[in-house]
Structure formats: structure tokens, C-alpha cells
Design a protein around this motif. Structure first.
Motif, PDB file in Angstrom:
ATOM      1  N   LEU A  64       0.828  -1.200   0.000  1.00 19.58           N
ATOM      2  CA  LEU A  64       0.000   0.000   0.000  1.00 19.58           C
ATOM      3  C   LEU A  64       0.869   1.260   0.000  1.00 19.58           C
ATOM      4  CD1 LEU A  64      -3.034   0.870   0.227  1.00 19.58           C
ATOM      5  CD2 LEU A  64      -2.672   0.991   2.685  1.00 19.58           C
ATOM      6  N   ILE A  65       1.891   1.273   0.840  1.00 22.54           N
ATOM      7  CA  ILE A  65       2.775   2.434   0.950  1.00 22.54           C
ATOM      8  C   ILE A  65       3.496   2.693  -0.368  1.00 22.54           C
ATOM      9  CG2 ILE A  65       4.884   3.291   2.047  1.00 22.54           C
ATOM     10  CD1 ILE A  65       3.995   1.737   4.579  1.00 22.54           C
ATOM     11  N   LEU A  66       4.018   1.643  -0.992  1.00 20.75           N
ATOM     12  CA  LEU A  66       4.786   1.799  -2.232  1.00 20.75           C
ATOM     13  C   LEU A  66       3.886   2.248  -3.377  1.00 20.75           C
ATOM     14  CD1 LEU A  66       7.054  -1.370  -1.881  1.00 20.75           C
ATOM     15  CD2 LEU A  66       7.778   1.026  -1.688  1.00 20.75           C
ATOM     16  N   GLU A  67       2.676   1.698  -3.429  1.00 22.56           N
ATOM     17  CA  GLU A  67       1.748   2.112  -4.485  1.00 22.56           C
ATOM     18  C   GLU A  67       1.379   3.581  -4.328  1.00 22.56           C
ATOM     19  OE1 GLU A  67      -2.807   1.180  -6.082  1.00 22.56           O
ATOM     20  OE2 GLU A  67      -1.877  -0.140  -4.586  1.00 22.56           O
ATOM     21  N   HIS A  68       1.077   3.979  -3.094  1.00 24.93           N
ATOM     22  CA  HIS A  68       0.712   5.364  -2.838  1.00 24.93           C
ATOM     23  C   HIS A  68       1.884   6.303  -3.131  1.00 24.93           C
ATOM     24  CE1 HIS A  68      -1.164   8.802  -0.751  1.00 24.93           C
ATOM     25  NE2 HIS A  68       0.055   9.036  -0.281  1.00 24.93           N
ATOM     26  N   GLY A  69       3.061   5.949  -2.657  1.00 23.55           N
ATOM     27  CA  GLY A  69       4.220   6.826  -2.803  1.00 23.55           C
ATOM     28  C   GLY A  69       4.593   7.092  -4.243  1.00 23.55           C
ATOM     29  N   HIS A  70       4.363   6.130  -5.123  1.00 19.15           N
ATOM     30  CA  HIS A  70       4.768   6.270  -6.527  1.00 19.15           C
ATOM     31  C   HIS A  70       3.590   6.549  -7.451  1.00 19.15           C
ATOM     32  CE1 HIS A  70       8.299   3.953  -4.877  1.00 19.15           C
ATOM     33  NE2 HIS A  70       8.907   4.944  -5.510  1.00 19.15           N
ATOM     34  N   THR A  71       2.491   7.056  -6.894  1.00 20.18           N
ATOM     35  CA  THR A  71       1.344   7.438  -7.728  1.00 20.18           C
ATOM     36  C   THR A  71       1.731   8.615  -8.614  1.00 20.18           C
ATOM     37  OG1 THR A  71      -0.227   6.744  -6.022  1.00 20.18           O
ATOM     38  CG2 THR A  71      -1.056   8.215  -7.739  1.00 20.18           C
ATOM     39  N   THR A  72       1.482   8.482  -9.911  1.00 23.01           N
ATOM     40  CA  THR A  72       1.809   9.555 -10.843  1.00 23.01           C
ATOM     41  C   THR A  72       0.536  10.241 -11.334  1.00 23.01           C
ATOM     42  OG1 THR A  72       1.804   7.988 -12.683  1.00 23.01           O
ATOM     43  CG2 THR A  72       3.921   8.422 -11.619  1.00 23.01           C
ATOM     44  N   GLY A  73       0.725  11.406 -11.908  1.00 23.83           N
ATOM     45  CA  GLY A  73      -0.427  12.140 -12.407  1.00 23.83           C
ATOM     46  C   GLY A  73      -1.227  12.736 -11.263  1.00 23.83           C
ATOM     47  N   SER A  74      -2.359  13.319 -11.600  1.00 25.70           N
ATOM     48  CA  SER A  74      -3.224  13.930 -10.583  1.00 25.70           C
ATOM     49  C   SER A  74      -4.626  13.354 -10.701  1.00 25.70           C
ATOM     50  CB  SER A  74      -3.259  15.454 -10.745  1.00 25.70           C
ATOM     51  OG  SER A  74      -3.700  15.800 -12.042  1.00 25.70           O
ATOM     52  N   ILE A  75      -5.393  13.537  -9.656  1.00 27.59           N
ATOM     53  CA  ILE A  75      -6.732  12.966  -9.564  1.00 27.59           C
ATOM     54  C   ILE A  75      -7.753  14.094  -9.459  1.00 27.59           C
ATOM     55  CG2 ILE A  75      -8.247  11.497  -8.169  1.00 27.59           C
ATOM     56  CD1 ILE A  75      -5.623  10.129  -7.180  1.00 27.59           C
ATOM     57  N   LYS A  76      -8.807  14.012 -10.252  1.00 24.52           N
ATOM     58  CA  LYS A  76      -9.866  15.011 -10.186  1.00 24.52           C
ATOM     59  C   LYS A  76     -10.726  14.742  -8.951  1.00 24.52           C
ATOM     60  CE  LYS A  76      -8.776  16.996 -14.091  1.00 24.52           C
ATOM     61  NZ  LYS A  76      -8.210  18.369 -14.116  1.00 24.52           N
ATOM     62  N   HIS A  77     -10.992  15.780  -8.199  1.00 31.78           N
ATOM     63  CA  HIS A  77     -11.757  15.643  -6.961  1.00 31.78           C
ATOM     64  C   HIS A  77     -12.643  16.874  -6.805  1.00 31.78           C
ATOM     65  CE1 HIS A  77     -12.504  15.560  -2.580  1.00 31.78           C
ATOM     66  NE2 HIS A  77     -12.336  14.261  -2.680  1.00 31.78           N
ATOM     67  N   GLY A  78     -13.697  16.732  -6.008  1.00 22.37           N
ATOM     68  CA  GLY A  78     -14.615  17.843  -5.804  1.00 22.37           C
ATOM     69  C   GLY A  78     -13.954  19.080  -5.226  1.00 22.37           C
ATOM     70  N   ASP A  79     -12.883  18.906  -4.455  1.00 23.63           N
ATOM     71  CA  ASP A  79     -12.196  20.037  -3.841  1.00 23.63           C
ATOM     72  C   ASP A  79     -11.021  20.532  -4.679  1.00 23.63           C
ATOM     73  OD1 ASP A  79     -13.828  20.169  -1.561  1.00 23.63           O
ATOM     74  OD2 ASP A  79     -12.739  18.528  -0.624  1.00 23.63           O
ATOM     75  N   GLY A  80     -10.800  19.929  -5.851  1.00 25.32           N
ATOM     76  CA  GLY A  80      -9.715  20.370  -6.711  1.00 25.32           C
ATOM     77  C   GLY A  80      -8.900  19.202  -7.250  1.00 25.32           C
ATOM     78  N   GLU A  81      -7.760  19.536  -7.825  1.00 27.41           N
ATOM     79  CA  GLU A  81      -6.873  18.528  -8.404  1.00 27.41           C
ATOM     80  C   GLU A  81      -5.927  18.016  -7.317  1.00 27.41           C
ATOM     81  OE1 GLU A  81      -4.258  18.105 -12.525  1.00 27.41           O
ATOM     82  OE2 GLU A  81      -5.316  19.956 -12.026  1.00 27.41           O
ATOM     83  N   LEU A  82      -5.881  16.696  -7.159  1.00 26.79           N
ATOM     84  CA  LEU A  82      -5.168  16.082  -6.043  1.00 26.79           C
ATOM     85  C   LEU A  82      -3.937  15.321  -6.521  1.00 26.79           C
ATOM     86  CD1 LEU A  82      -5.484  15.378  -2.900  1.00 26.79           C
ATOM     87  CD2 LEU A  82      -6.416  13.205  -3.720  1.00 26.79           C
ATOM     88  N   SER A  83      -2.830  15.500  -5.804  1.00 24.26           N
ATOM     89  CA  SER A  83      -1.613  14.719  -6.057  1.00 24.26           C
ATOM     90  C   SER A  83      -1.297  13.876  -4.832  1.00 24.26           C
ATOM     91  CB  SER A  83      -0.430  15.643  -6.365  1.00 24.26           C
ATOM     92  OG  SER A  83      -0.626  16.316  -7.583  1.00 24.26           O
TER      93      SER A  83
ATOM     94  N   GLY B  74      13.705   6.580   1.462  1.00 23.50           N
ATOM     95  CA  GLY B  74      12.991   5.721   2.396  1.00 23.50           C
ATOM     96  C   GLY B  74      12.122   4.691   1.683  1.00 23.50           C
ATOM     97  N   LEU B  75      11.470   5.082   0.600  1.00 27.37           N
ATOM     98  CA  LEU B  75      10.646   4.144  -0.159  1.00 27.37           C
ATOM     99  C   LEU B  75      11.494   3.061  -0.824  1.00 27.37           C
ATOM    100  CD1 LEU B  75       8.036   6.586  -1.773  1.00 27.37           C
ATOM    101  CD2 LEU B  75       7.625   4.898   0.023  1.00 27.37           C
ATOM    102  N   LEU B  76      12.690   3.420  -1.260  1.00 26.28           N
ATOM    103  CA  LEU B  76      13.591   2.404  -1.825  1.00 26.28           C
ATOM    104  C   LEU B  76      13.959   1.363  -0.762  1.00 26.28           C
ATOM    105  CD1 LEU B  76      16.018   4.541  -4.047  1.00 26.28           C
ATOM    106  CD2 LEU B  76      14.305   2.875  -4.818  1.00 26.28           C
ATOM    107  N   ALA B  77      14.216   1.848   0.461  1.00 23.95           N
ATOM    108  CA  ALA B  77      14.549   0.928   1.555  1.00 23.95           C
ATOM    109  C   ALA B  77      13.338   0.047   1.898  1.00 23.95           C
ATOM    110  CB  ALA B  77      15.003   1.721   2.779  1.00 23.95           C
TER     111      ALA B  77
END
Length: 567
Positions: free
Chosen positions: A423-442, A550-553
Motif C-alpha cells: 500500500l505504501i509503495l503504491e501510494h508513494g509512486h502514484t503519478t499524475g493527478s486525480i480530479k476531486h470535488g475540492d480540486g486537483e489532487l496529487s 525511504g521508499l527504496l529501503a
């Protein structure tokens, strides 16, 4: 105008021919109509669900469709066409709901409301006549000879019909009828009632709210009726949760963040997992390593995003317990009834329930109930007090959320750690941005860049920024505490990657603490000052570099744990 003699109700034979039941329902026998509801409610719900793809919206549609069917049953000429006729009503209601207030097509409108009806005859085109008929009929009857199932179905149908209209005053009824059934424009209604369009709009809005509140009240009452019939306890209060024990001043600004994992830690104190630390709760769920930043303003909602994601229940399962999660849902009657039912079941099992926005727009705990008073025992960061059942979802956000433990899942430590790291590795390396009701999320590493860009673009809102800093500073402290404990736990394996992870997250935590000193919460500091911006960018760049290493470790640790399980 169809008039019907008020006759005596009788028990409906569930094996009776449907055409006979329909004819009796047309003659005003609400037991017969309840039998029709019993037979076809599931079909109606399936039709509505097929159109909306939303079970909660479908439940609302079914309620509205049954109301219309009851009102217009006298217009059905061919009783053999009842099912297609009901299907059409459900479809029309569903399409109207999806259009958010579209036209009612060729539905027949109600006529004007009347008062003071004393006759035992009913006009099926007049709301007041229908309501008077229903109430008189109920007064003359006894439920003694009806089964509990028949009583529940009958009460649900009739109380919904009666309640939805009796909660309105005479003027509200008139405007409601003119707008929703006669389809007059706001200006036409304003002329009719000698008022302004603004006043009409306000009345329509207030009427919607009153009707919604009444529907919620009916759902709650039906839930309580079912509990009484099952002879459930009427009151139970658990020992006070060991969270939010100290409040000073603006208390909702104090205490551990984020509130969702703090409350989850509070739930664990009622289970055999009470030895799990707050740092472990934050780390095993992945929260201690997350970073969600809204590009434009660094919106305050960023830290709440994770608890609303689809993978959040899986993340919580790393604690050894399966959970039921409802995330930031609209306040609909069926949803409130489900939340209340879950609270009852959980407290009856001896465990509180986490609820969103009890007294403040964060998570809190419900640890007791009183059905007679219809009140919950609740606490969150803001206060500890009783909360009425029908006030669920009436907080600052007008949303409802719930987290409840269902059962232990027996997950082993290695599997939980592997899931956490995935979960941590997937989240940490998320690319692009996500459309959300409160704005663009990274997310993850990309969120550092979004945060830096917001500083440099002078788009940071001080209060929002300070809250994000406070939350993520505390989370990285939890991450560091967890990694230090994990290093000790796995010391026999002599894996250098754990020590590397500790060292890199020390850098991250120190940088975040520096940012917290620069922009204290809730004061906010001055993120528009050029020197502060330069220092903030430097700290975020240091934190990002530390997080990358840290993510590499952690990736190496994930591989080592995989090999450990393989052996």
C-alpha cells in the motif's frame, strides 16, 4: 372524482388472488395495499436499482413510488395491469430522481388541500382527505390479529404517507402541491400566494428539508419497532473510550491526528488488540506514510482523502479485524437507518462505532444508545454529549460516515507487513493527478511537487496549509516510531534496509517538524512571505528526497519479507 365507502379492514390471505387484493386496496383496505407492498417491494427495488445503479437511491425511489401508487390506485382501470403500472411509476420516479427535479410527465396532480373533513368517505385526489381517512381507519382498527411482519409493512407504508405531509403547515403544503404536482413556475406560485419568488424558493427548500427529516424519522421509528419486536435491549452504554480525555480551549485543534486512526486505536481498546500502539495503527493502515495535497490551495480536505478510498477497509484489515466502512455518504433515510442499525449491533457486541462529523467535521466515537430517548452517547474532539438519533448526518458537512468492526480476520504479522508495504509503495509512486470535488489532487512523492508549486505560485491558504503541515508532521513521527520498533522486532534478520528506512524517515520527520514550526496550527503563519516560502520549499525538497530514499529501503524490506514467507 372517485369516492369510496369506509369499510372494515380484515386480514389479507397471502395466497389470495392478486386481482382481488388490488380491488380491496382500491376500496381503501390498507391491509390489502400492504400485502401488495410485501409481494412487490423487492421487484420495485430491483427495477429502481437497475436504472440508478445505487441501492440507497433506489430505496428512496421505491418509497416515493409506493406513495404515488397508493395515492393513484383508484385510477387503475384494469387490475390485471397492476405490475406494469407499478413498474411505470417506479421508472418515472427513477428518471425524475436522476434528472434532479425533472417533470413528472403525465402524472395526475393533486387538487387543493382541504381542512376539517369529517366524512367517512375519501376523495383519492385530495391529500387531506386521504390522510384523514388513513388516520380514522387506523384508530378503529387493532393490530392484535395481524402478524408482526404484516404490522411492520403496514406501519412503514402508512407512517411514511402520513408523516410526509403532516409535517408541513398549510402554506408549505400549498406551495409544495403547486410546485411538485401542478408544476407551476416559482413566479406563478409567488403570484398565487402574494409573495416573492425568493420566498417561494426558500419555502421549497425548507419543505424539502422537512420532508427529508420526516422520512428519516419514519425510517428510525421502523428500525426501533423491529428492535422491540425482536426484544432487543432498549439501552446500553459501554465504558467511556480512552480517547479525547483532555480538552483545552479550542479542543478540536488538539489531540492526535488524523482523527480516524486515533478513533480506530480507541476501538481496539475494546478488543484483544488493545496492545497495539497508536503508531502501529497509523503505520499498518499506511496512513503514517501517506501524503495527499490539493494543488491549488493545499485544501484542508487532503488528509481526509485516504479514509474515503476504496482500499481503506483493506488497509484497516492489517490490524487483524475486518471492518464495515461507509465513507462520506449523503444523508438519506436508508443510509441513516443502516448507520443506526450498525451502531446498535456494534454496541450490543461491546464495541463502539466510529462516526464522521458528530459535533465537528472529524471522526468521533459512539459508545452507547437509549432507544426510549432516541439518543446516542458520543464524543469527538469538540465535545462529549448526547446526540439525537435523527441528528446523525446533521453536522457541519451534511455527510455521514461510519467505521465498525465486524469480526477478527486472523491475519498474521508477515502478511500484514507485506500488505502495508504494498500500500505504501503504491501510494508513494502514484503519478499524475486525480480530479476531486475540492480540486486537483496529487499523492505520494508527486504531492511534494504540488505543495512546492502551491507555495511558489502564491496559492496557499494559510489555515489549510497549517492543518496539512500539522497532520503530516505528526504522521511522519508515527512512521518513524513504527520503523524504529520494527527494526528491533526484526533484529535477528540483520536486514540493513530497515536501518536505512529509519535513517531516511528521520530526515523526513525532521523536515516536517521544521515546516510545522514555520507554519504553526491553527495560527497558520505567513506562507506569502518570500523568506518563508523559500524556507518551506527547501524543507519540502529535503523531505521528498528523504522519502524517495525511504521508499527504496521499504521496497527492499518488502522483497525480504516475501522471501521470508516463501521459506
Amino acid at each position: 372524482m372517485k369516492e369510496i365507502e369506509l369499510g372494515q379492514s380484515s386480514i389479507v390471505d397471502q395466497n389470495a388472488d392478486e386481482s382481488l387484493i388490488i380491488e380491496r386496496a382500491q376500496q381503501g383496505d390498507h391491509d390489502a395495499f400492504s400485502e401488495l407492498v410485501r409481494r412487490h417491494r423487492s421487484k420495485a427495488h430491483a427495477w429502481a436499482s437497475g436504472i440508478t445503479q445505487d441501492p440507497f437511491m433506489a430505496e428512496d425511489i421505491v418509497q416515493d413510488a409506493l406513495l404515488k401508487a397508493f395515492m393513484h390506485l383508484g385510477t387503475l382501470a384494469n387490475v390485471s395491469r397492476f405490475l406494469p403500472w407499478l413498474h411505470k411509476i417506479v421508472r418515472n420516479q427513477a428518471m425524475m430522481k436522476l434528472r434532479r427535479g425533472g417533470p413528472y410527465g403525465k402524472e395526475r396532480p393533486f387538487t387543493s388541500f382541504k381542512t376539517g373533513i369529517t366524512s367517512d368517505r375519501v376523495d383519492w385526489e385530495d391529500v387531506e382527505s386521504i390522510l384523514t381517512y388513513i388516520m380514522k381507519k387506523r384508530e378503529k382498527e387493532s393490530d392484535a390479529f395481524r402478524s408482526p411482519e404484516e404490522q411492520v409493512v403496514g406501519k412503514e407504508t402508512l407512517e411514511t404517507i402520513v408523516g410526509l405531509f403532516t409535517c408541513l403547515n398549510h402554506r408549505e403544503r400549498g406551495i409544495f402541491e403547486a410546485y411538485f404536482f401542478k408544476h407551476l413556475s416559482p413566479q406563478e406560485i409567488a403570484n398565487m400566494f402574494d409573495t416573492t419568488k425568493t420566498s417561494v424558493y426558500k419555502t421549497i427548500s425548507r419543505t424539502r428539508q422537512k420532508l427529508q427529516h420526516e422520512r428519516i424519522r419514519v425510517y428510525i421509528n421502523e428500525h426501533l419497532i423491529q428492535r422491540r419486536e425482536k426484544k432487543c435491549m432498549a439501552k446500553k452504554v459501554l465504558e467511556r473510550p480512552s480517547i479525547y480525555t483532555e480538552r483545552v480551549g479550542d479542543s478540536h485543534f488538539l489531540g492526535s491526528r488524523p482523527s480516524v486512526t486515533y478513533c480506530m486505536w480507541g476501538l481496539l481498546q475494546y478488543t484483544d488488540k488493545k496492545g497495539v500502539t497508536l503508531a502501529e495503527v497509523n503505520a499498518l493502515t499506511g496512513y503514517a506514510f501517506c501524503l495527499n495535497i490539493f494543488k491549488e490551495t493545499v485544501h484542508i480536505g487532503g488528509p481526509f482523502i485516504f479514509s474515503g478510498e476504496e482500499k481503506f477497509p483493506q488497509a484497516l484489515a492489517n490490524l487483524g479485524l475486518d471492518v464495515k466502512v461507509l465513507s462520506f455518504l449523503p444523508v438519506e433515510p436508508a443510509i441513516i437507518a443502516d448507520v443506526l442499525d450498525t451502531i446498535h449491533r456494534s454496541v450490543d457486541k461491546g464495541v463502539p462505532t466510529i462516526i464522521w462529523d458528530l459535533f465537528h467535521a472529524e471522526y468521533g466515537l459512539v459508545y452507547g444508545y437509549d432507544d426510549n430517548r432516541q439518543q446516542l452517547n458520543a464524543l469527538d474532539k469538540l465535545k462529549e454529549a448526547s446526540l439525537a438519533y435523527d441528528q446523525l448526518g446533521k453536522g457541519k458537512t451534511s455527510e455521514i460516515g461510519l467505521i465498525a468492526i465486524t469480526e477478527p480476520n486472523g491475519i498474521d504479522r508477515v502478511t500484514a507487513l507485506r500488505n502495508m508495504l504494498d500500500l505504501i509503495l503504491e501510494h508513494g509512486h502514484t503519478t499524475g493527478s486525480i480530479k476531486h470535488g475540492d480540486g486537483e489532487l496529487s499523492k505520494g512523492l508527486a504531492a511534494y511537487d504540488a505543495w512546492i508549486d502551491a507555495y511558489r505560485g502564491d496559492r496557499v491558504v494559510p489555515f489549510f496549509n497549517a492543518y496539512n503541515v500539522a497532520v503530516y508532521s505528526e504522521l511522519r513521527q508515527f512512521a518513524l516510531q513504527f520503523l524504529r520498533g520494527l527494526k528491533e522486532e526484526l533484529k535477528d534478520h540483520d536486514w540493513s534496509c530497515i536501518g536505512d528506512a529509519v535513517r531516511h524517515y528521520e530526515t523526513v520527520a525532521a523536515s516536517m517538524q521544521g515546516l510545522a514550526r514555520l507554519f504553526p496550527f491553527p495560527e497558520g503563519g505567513d506562507p506569502k512571505n518570500a523568506q518563508n516560502v523559500e524556507k518551506a520549499v527547501q524543507l519540502l525538497q529535503e523531505a521528498k528526497k528523504g522519502e524517495e530514499e525511504g521508499l527504496l529501503a521499504l521496497k527492499q524490506l518488502r522483497q525480504s519479507l516475501g522471501n521470508l514467507q516463501d521459506h
